[in-house]
Design an enzyme around this catalytic site. Structure first.
Site, mmCIF file in Angstrom:
data_model
loop_
_atom_site.group_PDB
_atom_site.id
_atom_site.type_symbol
_atom_site.label_atom_id
_atom_site.label_comp_id
_atom_site.label_asym_id
_atom_site.label_seq_id
_atom_site.Cartn_x
_atom_site.Cartn_y
_atom_site.Cartn_z
ATOM 1 N N CYS A 149 -2.433 9.043 2.937
ATOM 2 C CA CYS A 149 -2.027 8.247 1.732
ATOM 3 C C CYS A 149 -3.027 8.924 0.538
ATOM 4 O O CYS A 149 -2.841 9.239 -0.926
ATOM 5 C CB CYS A 149 -1.961 6.785 2.188
ATOM 6 S SG CYS A 149 -3.169 6.106 1.901
ATOM 7 N N GLU A 195 0.886 -1.403 0.089
ATOM 8 C CA GLU A 195 -0.436 0.083 -0.283
ATOM 9 C C GLU A 195 0.883 1.766 -0.111
ATOM 10 O O GLU A 195 1.690 1.237 0.975
ATOM 11 C CB GLU A 195 -0.547 -0.279 1.115
ATOM 12 C CG GLU A 195 -2.219 -1.054 1.874
ATOM 13 C CD GLU A 195 -3.143 -1.198 0.771
ATOM 14 O OE1 GLU A 195 -3.692 0.277 0.089
ATOM 15 O OE2 GLU A 195 -3.050 -2.059 0.076
HETATM 16 P P1 NAD Z 1 8.624 4.779 4.565
HETATM 17 O O1 NAD Z 1 8.105 4.120 3.021
HETATM 18 O O2 NAD Z 1 9.586 5.578 4.597
HETATM 19 O O3 NAD Z 1 8.188 3.790 5.755
HETATM 20 C C1 NAD Z 1 7.323 3.278 5.765
HETATM 21 C C2 NAD Z 1 7.620 2.439 6.983
HETATM 22 O O4 NAD Z 1 8.315 1.285 6.689
HETATM 23 C C3 NAD Z 1 7.812 2.537 8.004
HETATM 24 O O5 NAD Z 1 7.863 1.663 9.271
HETATM 25 C C4 NAD Z 1 9.691 2.661 7.786
HETATM 26 O O6 NAD Z 1 10.307 2.752 9.746
HETATM 27 C C5 NAD Z 1 9.662 1.754 7.217
HETATM 28 N N1 NAD Z 1 10.834 1.492 6.508
HETATM 29 C C6 NAD Z 1 11.740 2.874 5.815
HETATM 30 N N2 NAD Z 1 12.854 2.625 4.957
HETATM 31 C C7 NAD Z 1 12.538 1.011 4.647
HETATM 32 C C8 NAD Z 1 13.295 -0.312 4.267
HETATM 33 N N3 NAD Z 1 14.184 0.765 3.472
HETATM 34 N N4 NAD Z 1 13.087 -1.504 4.388
HETATM 35 C C9 NAD Z 1 12.235 -0.990 5.227
HETATM 36 N N5 NAD Z 1 11.291 -0.711 6.153
HETATM 37 C C10 NAD Z 1 11.428 0.770 5.952
HETATM 38 O O7 NAD Z 1 6.851 5.529 4.570
HETATM 39 P P2 NAD Z 1 6.715 6.935 4.918
HETATM 40 O O8 NAD Z 1 7.193 8.190 4.394
HETATM 41 O O9 NAD Z 1 7.574 6.619 6.892
HETATM 42 O O10 NAD Z 1 5.247 6.621 4.539
HETATM 43 C C11 NAD Z 1 4.348 7.815 3.630
HETATM 44 C C12 NAD Z 1 4.094 7.349 2.891
HETATM 45 O O11 NAD Z 1 3.473 6.056 3.272
HETATM 46 C C13 NAD Z 1 3.868 7.935 1.955
HETATM 47 O O12 NAD Z 1 4.433 7.563 0.793
HETATM 48 C C14 NAD Z 1 2.383 7.433 1.904
HETATM 49 O O13 NAD Z 1 1.223 7.567 0.272
HETATM 50 C C15 NAD Z 1 2.120 6.217 2.545
HETATM 51 N N6 NAD Z 1 1.026 5.744 2.713
HETATM 52 C C16 NAD Z 1 0.275 4.310 2.289
HETATM 53 C C17 NAD Z 1 -1.001 4.032 2.419
HETATM 54 C C18 NAD Z 1 -1.775 3.405 2.055
HETATM 55 O O14 NAD Z 1 -2.544 2.568 2.055
HETATM 56 N N7 NAD Z 1 -1.812 3.373 0.442
HETATM 57 C C19 NAD Z 1 -1.208 4.546 3.850
HETATM 58 C C20 NAD Z 1 -0.728 5.100 4.270
HETATM 59 C C21 NAD Z 1 0.475 5.708 4.270
#
Ligand code: NAD
Length: 489
Positions: free
Chosen positions: A292, A258
């Site tokens: 998101c 997601e």
């Molecule tokens: P992110 O990808 O940086 O982090 C998301 C999660 O993954 C966090 O728990 C983070 O600690 C972890 N993470 C970060 N780097 C990682 C790696 N290399 N390997 C494994 N895990 C890792 O995203 P963010 O900036 O924290 O969150 C915002 C993003 O999430 C936005 O793009 C938003 O649109 C998206 N989002 C999507 C939905 C959906 O349902 N489609 C819902 C909420 C947020």
């Protein structure tokens, strides 16, 4: 600080939850959680390692046969108990959520109740995880399918909706008999820790649910490389999602992704401008635009664009910015300093290319501490501005005009993202044309809050793979086995 609110958050637990016990991480590390409204530390939580992730996966593996054999009606009763516990303790959960994430308390309560509804819905739906019988092409054969839980699942979520995004993974996984290891974002573990504390009272087998805080890539590597973990459900950025797809090939790890979005809002000329402006502003600034499915590009028909712009500016100016614990506040701090810097970069990029900032446009100077950014409305938008291509995740509302339905559909679809889109109209034909023409996983027509447990949620294009919520959100935790029986004729 709001009168009567303690500055630190009283936490009964701050450790990892593995195999039915609260435990420190392998090396005893801890991490401070900060309140974005005050920039103060509010709790320290255990911060584990890959070894802790392995222990959690092994515990989930041991619990799997017990939980899988627990009758689905009994599993459902336990999930309903979780929903009930969350509802009974809504303020307990919501206060932690507001203090770690920043969103106003009313939104935090809403998220908690939506999470409870998600547990309840999947508790019911798991009773309908039907297989099917299939007509055979030979008379001596009988064909049917059975559904089987995928196994141990890892649930990884970001900071913007710490409860509901975990609920969309845990509820269907547990409902169909999977066991789970959850990893919330390091910055927002507190509300989920409190939820786990409540879930202990639902009497699941030890190891059926596990909770880890720790370095994201290190824990993810363990999930990805360990064969015990059969599936990873990840919510986060498209960038990290792509990395997971690349890394999943080694073991054909099941993935649900997601990811990010960039949602257009198309406003038709027939609307009541004041009321759609109100709905647009509420949708736009919910959780400071850090959603998101947040509306991010506003296309208003040129016949009403000026009126719509003015009405949106008026509504935006009514928003009360402040500490989310204050009941009068309806827009809290941004999540972190970096998020505010990003908002500023987006606004400066746009204004340097000719955009006009009609209200807001910078960090608020009314607060000594906290990450408060003034809700911003921009006009004179052009397609070369970064706000039009990069996911903004900021309280910034760019408004532009259009004149033709085909032109606006093409503009709305001109993005790598495909998560959500919004249409504001009373014209039934226009609504259908938009629903059919827009390439997005969720289309809200006169509805800027379209996510609900019973309706599928997920993205087209680079916004993800798979769906959460609804029957689609349960299917991804089930494998289908085909059974073929040859009988004596
Ligand atoms: P992110 O990808 O940086 O982090 C998301 C999660 O993954 C966090 O728990 C983070 O600690 C972890 N993470 C970060 N780097 C990682 C790696 N290399 N390997 C494994 N895990 C890792 O995203 P963010 O900036 O924290 O969150 C915002 C993003 O999430 C936005 O793009 C938003 O649109 C998206 N989002 C999507 C939905 C959906 O349902 N489609 C819902 C909420 C947020």
């Amino acid at each position: 600080m709001v009168a009567g609110q303690a500055e630190s958050l009283e936490m009964k637990h701050t450790q990892l939850y593995i195999d039915g016990m609260w435990v420190d991480g392998e090396n005893g590390d801890t991490l401070e959680v900060t309140n974005p409204a005050t920039e103060e530390g509010i709790a320290r939580v255990a911060y584990g390692t890959a070894t802790d992730a392995r222990r959690a996966l092994e515990a989930a593996q041991r619990a799997l046969p017990v939980w899988q054999k627990t009758n689905v009606y009994e599993r459902a009763a336990k999930l309903k108990k979780i929903a009930e516990l969350m509802r009974d303790n809504v303020d307990y959960l919501a206060t932690a959520l507001t203090m770690e994430q920043g969103k106003p308390l009313a939104e935090a309560r809403g998220e908690t109740m939506a999470s409870a509804a998600t547990f309840e819905w999947f508790a019911e739906e798991a009773k309908r995880a039907y297989g099917r019988t299939i007509p055979a092409s030979a008379n001596n054969k009988r064909l049917f399918t059975v559904r089987h839980p995928v196994g141990v699942c890892a649930a990884v979520s970001p900071w913007n909706f710490p409860l509901v995004l975990q609920a969309r993974k845990l509820a269907p996984a547990l409902a169909v008999g999977c066991t789970t290891v959850s990893r919330p974002a390091s910055q927002t573990p507190l509300s989920l820790i409190r939820q786990f504390e409540l879930m202990e009272q639902a009497d699941l087998p030890d190891g059926a649910i596990n909770l880890l805080m720790g370095p994201p890539a290190e824990l993810m590597n363990e999930f990805m490389g360990n064969r015990i973990c059969r599936k990873i459900s990840f919510t986060g950025s498209t960038e990290v999602g792509k990395e997971l797809v690349r890394n999943s090939a080694g073991q054909m790890k099941r993935l649900s992704l997601e990811l990010g979005g960039h949602a257009p809002v198309i406003v038709f000329p027939d609307v009541d401008v004041e009321s759609v402006a109100r709905a647009s502003v509420i949708g736009k600034f919910r959780n400071n635009g850090q959603v998101c499915i947040c509306p991010t590009r506003f296309y208003a028909h040129r016949d009403i664009e000026q009126d719509y712009l003015e009405a949106c500016v008026e509504e935006t100016k009514k928003l009360v910015l402040g500490n989310g614990l204050d009941p009068d506040v309806n827009i809290g701090p941004m999540f972190e300093d970096r998020a505010m810097d990003k908002a500023d970069t987006i606004v400066k990029d746009a204004t340097s290319k000719g955009a006009q900032c009609v209200t807001g446009g910078g960090r608020s100077d009314r607060f000594e501490r906290g990450y408060f950014y003034e809700p911003t409305v921009l006009t004179n938008i052009t397609s070369d501005m970064s706000i039009m291509t990069d996911e903004p995740f900021a309280p910034v509302m760019p408004i532009m005009d259009y004149s033709d339905i085909h032109e606006v559909i093409a503009k709305a679809n001109d993005t790598v993202f495909g998560l959500a889109a919004y249409v504001l109209t009373n014209d039934l034909s226009a609504a259908f044309k938009m629903a059919e023409g827009l390439e997005f996983g969720t289309i809200g027509i006169n509805d800027t809050v379209p996510a609900t447990p019973q309706s599928p949620f997920g993205g087209l294009k680079e916004s993800g793979i798979g769906r959460e919520n609804a029957i689609e959100g349960m299917d991804v935790y089930l494998e289908t086995k085909a059974i073929s029986i040859a009988i004596n004729e």
